[in-house]
Design a protein around this motif. Structure first.
Motif, short mmCIF file in Angstrom:
data_model
loop_
_atom_site.label_atom_id
_atom_site.label_comp_id
_atom_site.label_asym_id
_atom_site.label_seq_id
_atom_site.Cartn_x
_atom_site.Cartn_y
_atom_site.Cartn_z
N VAL A 180 -4.74 12.42 -3.71
CA VAL A 180 -4.93 11.01 -3.37
C VAL A 180 -5.90 10.76 -2.22
O VAL A 180 -6.25 9.61 -1.95
N GLU A 181 -6.35 11.82 -1.53
CA GLU A 181 -7.11 11.59 -0.30
C GLU A 181 -8.45 10.89 -0.54
O GLU A 181 -8.96 10.18 0.33
N ASN A 182 -9.04 11.07 -1.74
CA ASN A 182 -10.32 10.37 -2.00
C ASN A 182 -10.12 8.96 -2.56
O ASN A 182 -11.08 8.23 -2.78
N SER A 183 -8.85 8.60 -2.80
CA SER A 183 -8.50 7.25 -3.27
C SER A 183 -9.30 6.82 -4.51
O SER A 183 -9.65 5.65 -4.67
N SER A 184 -9.55 7.76 -5.40
CA SER A 184 -10.33 7.44 -6.60
C SER A 184 -9.59 6.49 -7.53
O SER A 184 -10.19 5.88 -8.43
N LEU B 146 -4.13 5.91 5.09
CA LEU B 146 -2.68 5.94 4.90
C LEU B 146 -2.24 7.32 4.41
O LEU B 146 -1.25 7.89 4.89
N ALA B 147 -2.99 7.89 3.46
CA ALA B 147 -2.65 9.22 2.93
C ALA B 147 -2.73 10.28 4.02
O ALA B 147 -1.85 11.15 4.12
N ALA C 280 0.81 -1.21 0.00
CA ALA C 280 0.00 0.00 0.00
C ALA C 280 0.85 1.27 0.00
O ALA C 280 0.45 2.28 -0.58
N VAL C 281 2.01 1.23 0.65
CA VAL C 281 2.83 2.43 0.77
C VAL C 281 3.42 2.87 -0.56
O VAL C 281 3.23 4.01 -0.99
N ALA D 103 0.42 12.50 5.37
CA ALA D 103 0.36 13.96 5.32
C ALA D 103 0.61 14.54 6.71
O ALA D 103 1.31 15.56 6.85
N ALA D 104 0.07 13.91 7.74
CA ALA D 104 0.21 14.40 9.11
C ALA D 104 1.66 14.37 9.58
O ALA D 104 2.09 15.24 10.35
N ILE D 105 2.43 13.38 9.11
CA ILE D 105 3.83 13.29 9.54
C ILE D 105 4.78 13.92 8.53
O ILE D 105 6.00 13.85 8.68
#
Length: 355
Positions: A333-337, A315-316, A83-84, A320-322
């Motif tokens: 990528v946040e909506n993982s479309s 995961l996204a 996934a990464v 982003a947070a780190i």
């Protein structure tokens, strides 16, 4: 005269040959020499790719990061990848996630030596009571870990749980197998790895400081398709998925005594590794796989983000947070479309029997 007659007869006979005699379409694919690749290897051994009109070619790589970063060099069309690295490549719009290879969540872990001070602290973060370590016992440690992989995701999550960042430790970029070898020689304070290296670490007596379930994260192996290829060849993409689902049906139903010899042969002949029966059996039991019906449910986005999309979306958000990805990359990528069920839906059912 005789020659002309013979040639005419030959041409006539060739015209009568069945249509399936035409050359199968080559399909370049990419894999790590692990569990998810076995399903494709087994399908090829049985000729299932030829049954579907394909000639699947399998390229072997050392990590998912190498698979996605070298796609331009090797021109693969389908791949199995963590996934990464998938997320890291997703912002470029190059790939679709078209299926799930397996779930490796239980097989990504951080190991330390039995006398490590890290094991003296447990539950430092009350939200994760089974996680060992604390900011004081982990800060500054040298950790062997393949970068931009599921093992790196686990490591970053573990550090985050303890109130640390990647920058608070020293990370040596090493693949799991060599990492355990180096660790056995006294190099490093911890290793973040995946199976089958985790089995070797356990055999050597090393202890788990944190696993993916301990840290509340999922680690699926994803089936990727080159976006341009898949859009132009949706039927070929669906054919590959049907072959993979046929192999999953086999793995879910074939008894272990029949499956195990083939699995061992796969590791020797294709992955280039010789494992004991006990380790191979453990590896088979610890890799959940999902059949077509289950995958369609996991990819169903009719009432909001699908389960598969949510895994990538979580995961996204974490990356982003780190600071691993930028806010601009997050927006892409946040909506993982890029996680889509449109090729799974093209699979013709019922699937051929695996027997």
């Amino acid at each position: 005269m005789r020659f002309r007659v013979l040639m005419s007869l030959l041409a006539f006979v060739l015209c009568l040959l069945p249509s399936h005699a035409k050359a199968a379409e080559q399909l370049q694919t990419a894999w790590i020499g692990e569990h998810e690749a076995f399903l494709v290897w087994y399908a090829k051994q049985k000729g299932w790719d030829k049954d579907a009109g394909l000639d699947i070619r399998m390229l072997r790589f050392g990590s998912g990061d190498k698979i996605v970063s070298r796609q331009g060099d090797y021109q693969w069309k389908i791949a199995g990848c963590g996934a990464v690295p998938t997320l890291m490549a997703a912002s470029k719009g190059q790939f679709y996630v078209v299926g799930i290879g397996n779930d490796e969540s239980d097989l990504n872990a951080i190991y330390v030596r039995p006398d490590s001070p890290i094991l003296k602290a447990k539950g430092a973060n009350p939200r994760y009571p089974d996680v060992y370590g604390s900011a004081d016992t982990v800060r500054g440690k040298l950790i062997l870990c393949p970068e931009k992989t599921s093992a790196h995701y686990l490591l970053s999550t573990w550090l985050h749980i303890l109130g640390l960042k990647d920058e608070d430790v020293k990370i040596q970029n090493v693949l799991p197998g060599p990492a355990v070898d180096m660790y056995s020689k006294g190099f490093g304070d911890a290793v973040s790895i995946w199976a089958p290296a985790t089995y070797t670490a356990a055999q050597k007596g090393y202890q788990i400081a944190a696993s993916s379930p301990d840290c509340g994260i999922r680690q699926p192996i994803l089936l990727l398709a080159d976006r341009e290829f898949a859009d132009k060849n949706p039927e070929v993409t669906a054919k590959f998925l049907s072959i993979y689902m046929r192999a999953i049906d086999m793995m879910k139903n074939e008894p272990m005594d029949k499956l195990l010899p083939e699995y061992l042969r796969f590791y020797v002949d294709w992955a280039g590794t010789d494992y004991s029966k006990d380790l191979a059996e453990m590896d088979l039991k610890n890799h959940p796989v999902f059949n077509l019906e289950e995958q369609l449910q996991m990819f169903d986005a009719s009432e909001g983000p699908s389960q598969a999309q949510s895994w990538q979306g979580d995961l996204a958000q974490f990356f982003a947070a780190i600071g691993r990805i930028s806010q601009d990359e997050l927006k892409k990528v946040e909506n993982s479309s890029y996680v889509t069920d449109k090729f799974l839906k093209l699979i013709k059912t019922p699937l051929p029997s695996y027997k």
